[in-house]
Motif scaffolding. Structure first.
Motif, mmCIF file in Angstrom:
data_model
loop_
_atom_site.group_PDB
_atom_site.id
_atom_site.type_symbol
_atom_site.label_atom_id
_atom_site.label_comp_id
_atom_site.label_asym_id
_atom_site.label_seq_id
_atom_site.Cartn_x
_atom_site.Cartn_y
_atom_site.Cartn_z
ATOM 1 N N ASP A 164 -19.376 8.893 66.662
ATOM 2 C CA ASP A 164 -19.946 8.851 68.132
ATOM 3 C C ASP A 164 -20.862 7.282 67.859
ATOM 4 O OD1 ASP A 164 -19.414 10.791 68.881
ATOM 5 O OD2 ASP A 164 -20.648 12.396 69.402
ATOM 6 N N ALA A 165 -21.445 6.974 66.260
ATOM 7 C CA ALA A 165 -22.101 5.650 66.416
ATOM 8 C C ALA A 165 -21.526 4.761 66.833
ATOM 9 C CB ALA A 165 -22.637 5.478 64.829
ATOM 10 N N ALA A 166 -19.924 4.629 66.458
ATOM 11 C CA ALA A 166 -19.342 3.420 66.722
ATOM 12 C C ALA A 166 -19.849 2.875 68.280
ATOM 13 C CB ALA A 166 -17.515 3.580 67.070
ATOM 14 N N GLU A 167 -19.621 3.804 69.189
ATOM 15 C CA GLU A 167 -20.274 3.799 70.530
ATOM 16 C C GLU A 167 -21.330 2.959 70.593
ATOM 17 O OE1 GLU A 167 -21.546 6.266 74.563
ATOM 18 O OE2 GLU A 167 -20.837 7.099 72.995
ATOM 19 N N PHE A 168 -22.134 2.676 69.681
ATOM 20 C CA PHE A 168 -23.572 2.191 70.042
ATOM 21 C C PHE A 168 -23.734 0.904 68.640
ATOM 22 C CE2 PHE A 168 -24.437 6.441 70.291
ATOM 23 C CZ PHE A 168 -24.742 6.593 71.971
ATOM 24 N N ASP A 169 -22.563 0.185 68.444
ATOM 25 C CA ASP A 169 -22.219 -0.971 67.385
ATOM 26 C C ASP A 169 -22.495 -2.163 68.069
ATOM 27 O OD1 ASP A 169 -21.676 -2.715 65.531
ATOM 28 O OD2 ASP A 169 -20.057 -1.627 65.104
ATOM 29 N N GLU A 170 -23.356 -2.679 68.638
ATOM 30 C CA GLU A 170 -23.385 -4.467 68.869
ATOM 31 C C GLU A 170 -22.197 -4.821 69.281
ATOM 32 O OE1 GLU A 170 -28.196 -4.543 67.261
ATOM 33 O OE2 GLU A 170 -25.941 -3.635 66.354
ATOM 34 N N ALA A 171 -21.292 -5.587 67.661
ATOM 35 C CA ALA A 171 -20.174 -5.966 67.576
ATOM 36 C C ALA A 171 -19.449 -5.052 68.770
ATOM 37 C CB ALA A 171 -19.110 -6.086 66.276
ATOM 38 N N ARG A 172 -19.124 -4.139 69.417
ATOM 39 C CA ARG A 172 -18.290 -3.425 70.112
ATOM 40 C C ARG A 172 -18.813 -3.057 71.981
ATOM 41 N NH1 ARG A 172 -15.756 2.617 70.099
ATOM 42 N NH2 ARG A 172 -15.434 3.411 71.731
ATOM 43 N N ARG A 173 -20.399 -3.778 71.915
ATOM 44 C CA ARG A 173 -20.981 -3.593 72.981
ATOM 45 C C ARG A 173 -21.177 -4.865 73.583
ATOM 46 N NH1 ARG A 173 -26.335 -1.038 72.335
ATOM 47 N NH2 ARG A 173 -26.731 -1.950 74.142
ATOM 48 N N PHE A 174 -21.190 -6.096 72.293
ATOM 49 C CA PHE A 174 -21.813 -6.909 73.181
ATOM 50 C C PHE A 174 -20.525 -7.628 72.982
ATOM 51 C CE2 PHE A 174 -26.255 -5.356 71.827
ATOM 52 C CZ PHE A 174 -26.257 -4.910 72.647
ATOM 53 N N PRO A 175 -19.723 -8.387 73.847
ATOM 54 C CA PRO A 175 -18.426 -9.740 73.618
ATOM 55 C C PRO A 175 -19.494 -10.955 73.223
ATOM 56 C CG PRO A 175 -19.090 -8.769 75.959
ATOM 57 C CD PRO A 175 -19.640 -7.965 74.786
ATOM 58 N N LEU A 176 -20.562 -11.060 73.604
ATOM 59 C CA LEU A 176 -20.873 -12.560 73.371
ATOM 60 C C LEU A 176 -21.131 -12.732 72.422
ATOM 61 C CD1 LEU A 176 -23.374 -12.932 76.804
ATOM 62 C CD2 LEU A 176 -20.646 -14.216 76.460
ATOM 63 N N CYS A 177 -21.117 -11.940 71.286
ATOM 64 C CA CYS A 177 -21.070 -12.487 69.790
ATOM 65 C C CYS A 177 -20.208 -13.490 69.185
ATOM 66 C CB CYS A 177 -21.727 -10.771 68.857
ATOM 67 S SG CYS A 177 -20.258 -10.609 68.689
ATOM 68 N N ARG A 178 -19.438 -13.880 70.300
ATOM 69 C CA ARG A 178 -17.866 -14.800 69.571
ATOM 70 C C ARG A 178 -18.503 -16.183 70.194
ATOM 71 N NH1 ARG A 178 -16.931 -9.487 69.693
ATOM 72 N NH2 ARG A 178 -15.415 -7.991 67.832
ATOM 73 N N PRO A 179 -17.352 -16.818 69.505
ATOM 74 C CA PRO A 179 -18.011 -18.044 70.235
ATOM 75 C C PRO A 179 -16.956 -18.708 71.530
ATOM 76 C CG PRO A 179 -16.965 -18.394 67.691
ATOM 77 C CD PRO A 179 -16.945 -16.613 67.900
ATOM 78 N N GLU A 180 -15.520 -18.045 71.735
ATOM 79 C CA GLU A 180 -14.856 -18.503 73.250
ATOM 80 C C GLU A 180 -15.686 -17.624 73.969
ATOM 81 O OE1 GLU A 180 -12.608 -20.521 73.543
ATOM 82 O OE2 GLU A 180 -13.423 -21.248 71.726
ATOM 83 N N PRO A 181 -16.747 -16.539 74.139
ATOM 84 C CA PRO A 181 -16.877 -15.813 75.290
ATOM 85 C C PRO A 181 -18.290 -16.725 76.130
ATOM 86 C CG PRO A 181 -16.160 -14.275 74.118
ATOM 87 C CD PRO A 181 -16.091 -15.267 73.593
#
Length: 272
Positions: A164-181
């Motif tokens: 269940d921890a994957a649900e809270f992973d910032e990489a999954r939750r926050f698409p703005l952590c990548r350049p194009e978004p």
């Protein structure tokens, strides 16, 4: 089940990521095409790391730090580098409803905040509202997907312990952590000169004195990973700790310190 992310107490935040935020802030202000003696706004200023870097690098005519947490602002106001700097002030407010008049600042900056506001597009529109024509608008966020080794390791280990921890992973939750978004977010801001929008990376080294210096800040309850840990059992926390110790062993140096890397993405543009 973890609740909402907690961002309230300045001292635990400083130990967790605040100390690394200062390193990124110092590099961020150096990549800005800014000027001295202009009016700045730091949105989501937290404990004042970016505000301090702006004061040191650009000698602003004024700078207002805005943050919803009075606990963070109290620590920012007490920072010794602001003693004698009447141009720096701190007020309670949030990114979606800035307590600043229209067209009143020449530069709007925001560090490590956009992923945590409910509506990033509305927040950036608010940045544009308070910015004067031709103003600089810039922000940076951690690369949670790949470039923030401390957190990438934590969530990979946590997911092995608790699916269940994957649900809270910032990489999954926050698409703005990548350049194009990020690029699209800035390009779509009201009044933005689209040709001025740039995205670049900043990298820092994170040197922990030992494993305890790496692990104990995760117990401070500030931010997604510490908030998640508070919701787990003692056995699960111990398992994550032991997994982190093993997973970061590659970064150990002869003196017992641990070196990890961290990358942030920077987006910069100007209003037309």
């Amino acid at each position: 089940m973890a609740g909402a992310d907690v961002w309230q107490s300045g001292e635990p935040y400083e130990r967790y990521v605040g100390r690394w935020s200062r390193l990124v802030a110092a590099k961020f202000v150096d990549v800005l095409d800014a000027e001295r003696d202009i009016r700045w706004l730091d949105v989501g200023c937290g404990t004042g790391a970016l505000t301090s870097a702006v004061v040191e690098r650009w000698a602003p005519a004024s700078i207002i730090g805005v943050d919803p947490s009075e606990g963070f602002l109290s620590l920012a106001r007490a920072r010794p580098e602001f003693a004698g700097h009447d141009e720096a002030s701190f007020v309670v407010g949030d990114a979606g409803h800035l307590p600043v008049p229209d067209d009143s600042v020449d530069a709007v900056v925001s560090g490590l905040v956009l992923n945590f506001v409910p509506d990033p597009a509305a927040a950036v529109a608010e940045f544009a509202r308070v910015a004067a024509p031709g103003a600089l608008m810039a922000a940076y966020v951690w690369d949670y997907a790949e470039g923030m080794q401390m957190l990438r390791t934590f969530w990979d280990v946590a997911a092995d312990v608790d699916a269940d921890a994957a649900e809270f992973d910032e990489a999954r939750r926050f698409p703005l952590c990548r350049p194009e978004p990020l690029r699209h977010l800035w390009s779509d801001a009201p009044g933005m000169d689209v040709d001025s929008v740039r995205v670049k990376s900043i990298e820092i080294g994170m040197v922990f004195a030992d494993f305890d210096d790496l692990w104990e800040p995760f117990l401070g309850g500030q931010g997604p990973a510490p908030t998640y840990l508070q919701s787990t059992t003692d056995a699960s926390r111990d398992a994550v700790r032991d997994g982190m110790r093993e997973a970061t062993a590659w970064g150990c140096r002869p003196d017992g310190s641990i070196m990890l890397r961290a990358r942030a993405w920077v987006v910069v543009g100007r209003l037309g």
